[in-house]
Write a protein that holds these residues in place. Structure first.
Motif, PDB file in Angstrom:
ATOM      1  N   ARG A  44     -37.754  66.467  31.709  1.00 38.76           N
ATOM      2  CA  ARG A  44     -38.470  65.184  31.709  1.00 38.76           C
ATOM      3  C   ARG A  44     -38.304  64.453  30.388  1.00 38.76           C
ATOM      4  O   ARG A  44     -38.153  63.233  30.361  1.00 38.76           O
ATOM      5  CB  ARG A  44     -39.945  65.408  32.013  1.00 38.76           C
TER       6      ARG A  44
ATOM      7  N   THR B  86     -35.740  64.727  28.349  1.00 35.27           N
ATOM      8  CA  THR B  86     -34.358  64.243  28.334  1.00 35.27           C
ATOM      9  C   THR B  86     -34.218  62.997  29.196  1.00 35.27           C
ATOM     10  O   THR B  86     -33.599  62.013  28.779  1.00 35.27           O
ATOM     11  CB  THR B  86     -33.405  65.349  28.834  1.00 35.27           C
ATOM     12  N   ALA B  87     -34.813  63.013  30.374  1.00 32.51           N
ATOM     13  CA  ALA B  87     -34.739  61.850  31.269  1.00 32.51           C
ATOM     14  C   ALA B  87     -35.439  60.642  30.653  1.00 32.51           C
ATOM     15  O   ALA B  87     -34.965  59.506  30.771  1.00 32.51           O
ATOM     16  CB  ALA B  87     -35.365  62.190  32.613  1.00 32.51           C
ATOM     17  N   ALA B  88     -36.562  60.870  29.980  1.00 30.04           N
ATOM     18  CA  ALA B  88     -37.293  59.769  29.348  1.00 30.04           C
ATOM     19  C   ALA B  88     -36.483  59.159  28.210  1.00 30.04           C
ATOM     20  O   ALA B  88     -36.481  57.950  28.011  1.00 30.04           O
ATOM     21  CB  ALA B  88     -38.640  60.260  28.839  1.00 30.04           C
ATOM     22  N   LYS B  89     -35.771  59.997  27.464  1.00 30.54           N
ATOM     23  CA  LYS B  89     -34.936  59.500  26.350  1.00 30.54           C
ATOM     24  C   LYS B  89     -33.780  58.670  26.894  1.00 30.54           C
ATOM     25  O   LYS B  89     -33.389  57.664  26.295  1.00 30.54           O
ATOM     26  CB  LYS B  89     -34.413  60.662  25.516  1.00 30.54           C
ATOM     27  N   ARG B  90     -33.233  59.059  28.020  1.00 25.74           N
ATOM     28  CA  ARG B  90     -32.142  58.297  28.631  1.00 25.74           C
ATOM     29  C   ARG B  90     -32.623  56.933  29.106  1.00 25.74           C
ATOM     30  O   ARG B  90     -31.910  55.962  29.048  1.00 25.74           O
ATOM     31  CB  ARG B  90     -31.549  59.063  29.796  1.00 25.74           C
ATOM     32  N   GLY B  91     -33.857  56.920  29.634  1.00 28.92           N
ATOM     33  CA  GLY B  91     -34.409  55.681  30.178  1.00 28.92           C
ATOM     34  C   GLY B  91     -34.924  54.729  29.107  1.00 28.92           C
ATOM     35  O   GLY B  91     -35.160  53.567  29.373  1.00 28.92           O
ATOM     36  N   ALA B  92     -35.100  55.203  27.873  1.00 27.32           N
ATOM     37  CA  ALA B  92     -35.660  54.369  26.807  1.00 27.32           C
ATOM     38  C   ALA B  92     -34.666  53.401  26.219  1.00 27.32           C
ATOM     39  O   ALA B  92     -33.549  53.311  26.390  1.00 27.32           O
ATOM     40  CB  ALA B  92     -36.192  55.264  25.683  1.00 27.32           C
TER      41      ALA B  92
END
Length: 91
Positions: free
Chosen positions: A83, A85-91
């Protein structure tokens, strides 16, 4: 004769709501409103206790094998890492 001793309670923002209940005639006094509130809290806590006891009993009655704590924590850490990692990609 009173059944208990007098207690001073600061109601803050709740005072208007208590006064409205007394003025409406639903309750005869502030003490009656407070007693009704405590009875409602007792019912709410009893209902929550019953739900928690039922869930614990369901867990104890579950025939599936227990999952080792190490495995549970490893899966939680992996889930959290994914989660983040996914949040960092979406930021």
């Amino acid at each position: 004769m009173r059944a208990g001793r007098p207690v001073t309670v600061t109601l803050g923002d709740l005072q208007d709501r208590v006064d409205a209940r007394v003025q409406s005639g639903s309750y005869t006094s502030v003490s009656e409103v407070v007693r009704a509130g405590l009875r409602a809290l007792d019912r709410e806590e009893a209902a929550l206790d019953a739900v928690l006891r039922q869930r614990v009993q369901e867990a104890l009655d579950d025939p599936r094998p227990a999952i080792p704590a190490d495995q549970v924590f490893a899966e939680l850490q992996a889930h959290h890492a994914a989660r983040v990692t996914a949040a960092k990609r979406g930021a």
